[in-house]
Design a protein around this motif. Structure first.
Motif, short mmCIF file in Angstrom:
data_model
loop_
_atom_site.label_atom_id
_atom_site.label_comp_id
_atom_site.label_asym_id
_atom_site.label_seq_id
_atom_site.Cartn_x
_atom_site.Cartn_y
_atom_site.Cartn_z
N PRO A 1 0.81 -1.23 0.00
CA PRO A 1 0.00 0.00 0.00
C PRO A 1 0.84 1.28 0.00
CG PRO A 1 -0.86 -1.56 1.59
CD PRO A 1 0.46 -2.11 1.11
N SER B 1 2.92 1.40 -3.45
CA SER B 1 2.03 1.69 -4.57
C SER B 1 1.66 3.17 -4.61
CB SER B 1 0.78 0.81 -4.48
OG SER B 1 -0.06 1.05 -5.58
N ALA B 2 1.33 3.72 -3.47
CA ALA B 2 0.98 5.15 -3.40
C ALA B 2 2.18 6.02 -3.79
CB ALA B 2 0.48 5.50 -2.01
N LYS C 1 2.99 5.32 -7.73
CA LYS C 1 1.95 5.82 -8.62
C LYS C 1 1.67 7.31 -8.39
CE LYS C 1 0.12 1.26 -9.28
NZ LYS C 1 0.20 0.96 -10.67
N GLY C 2 2.23 7.87 -7.33
CA GLY C 2 2.10 9.29 -7.05
C GLY C 2 3.38 10.04 -7.41
#
Length: 165
Positions: A131, A134-135, A138-139
Motif C-alpha cells: 500500500p 504503490s501510493a 503511482k504518485g
C-alpha cells in the motif's frame, strides 16, 4: 510482489536523436529532478569509464546522497534501452524496494518524431509494504517520470521550435 508505472511523450526529433540523448551520461542529471520523497539525479557515470554498453554498470548519484548502481541490460539503438537497479537505495526506500527495472522504448510516430515510453517495475521487499509503495510509485515517482520526459523534450526541442510546430 511488484509495482509498475509508466509515462509517455511524443518528441519532435528522430528516434536516434532521442535515444542518443536519453542514453547519454548527462541526461539523467538534466532531466530527472525527483518529486516529493523521490530524489533527483545529480550525476551519472559509467563505472570504469568508456561508452555506455550492455553489461556496463552506471553509478547514479542522487540528491539524497545515495549512490545507486544501474546495470545496463539492453542497448538496442534506436528502439530500446533497459537497466536494472539493484543496490544503493537509501532508507527508507531500502526498507521498501528490493530492485527496480527501467524500460525505455523509442518508436517513430505519425508526425515524423518519436513516441517515447518509459516503464518502471519495482520489486518490493515484502508484500506488506504494497500500500505504501504503490501510493509512492503511482504518485510522486510517476510525477517524476512525467516531468523527466517533459524535460527530455525541452532539452531536445527548444521552446521556440515547439511553438512554431
Amino acid at each position: 510482489m511488484k509495482v509498475t508505472t509508466s509515462a509517455t511523450i511524443d518528441i519532435e526529433c528522430s528516434p536516434e536523436q532521442v535515444y542518443d540523448f536519453v542514453t547519454s551520461e548527462e541526461a539523467p542529471a538534466k532531466t530527472f529532478e525527483g518529486t516529493g520523497r523521490i530524489p533527483g539525479v545529480v550525476r551519472t557515470e559509467v563505472v570504469g569509464g568508456g561508452p555506455l554498453r550492455e553489461g556496463a554498470t552506471c553509478r547514479v548519484h542522487g540528491t539524497d546522497g545515495a549512490v545507486m548502481e544501474r546495470l545496463i541490460t539492453v542497448l538496442d539503438r534506436p528502439r530500446r534501452h533497459e537497466y536494472q537497479l539493484a543496490s544503493g537505495f537509501k532508507k527508507p526506500l531500502s526498507w521498501l524496494l528490493r530492485s527496480g527495472h527501467g524500460v525505455w522504448t523509442f518508436a517513430p510516430n505519425t508526425q515524423g518524431g518519436t513516441h517515447l515510453e518509459w516503464v518502471y517495475v519495482f520489486e518490493l521487499t515484502t508484500p506488506l509494504v504494497y500500500p505504501v509503495v504503490s501510493a509512492l510509485i503511482k504518485g510522486s515517482f510517476h510525477q517524476s517520470m512525467v516531468r523527466c520526459l517533459q524535460r527530455t523534450r525541452e532539452c531536445l526541442v527548444p521552446s521556440e521550435t515547439r511553438a512554431a510546430s
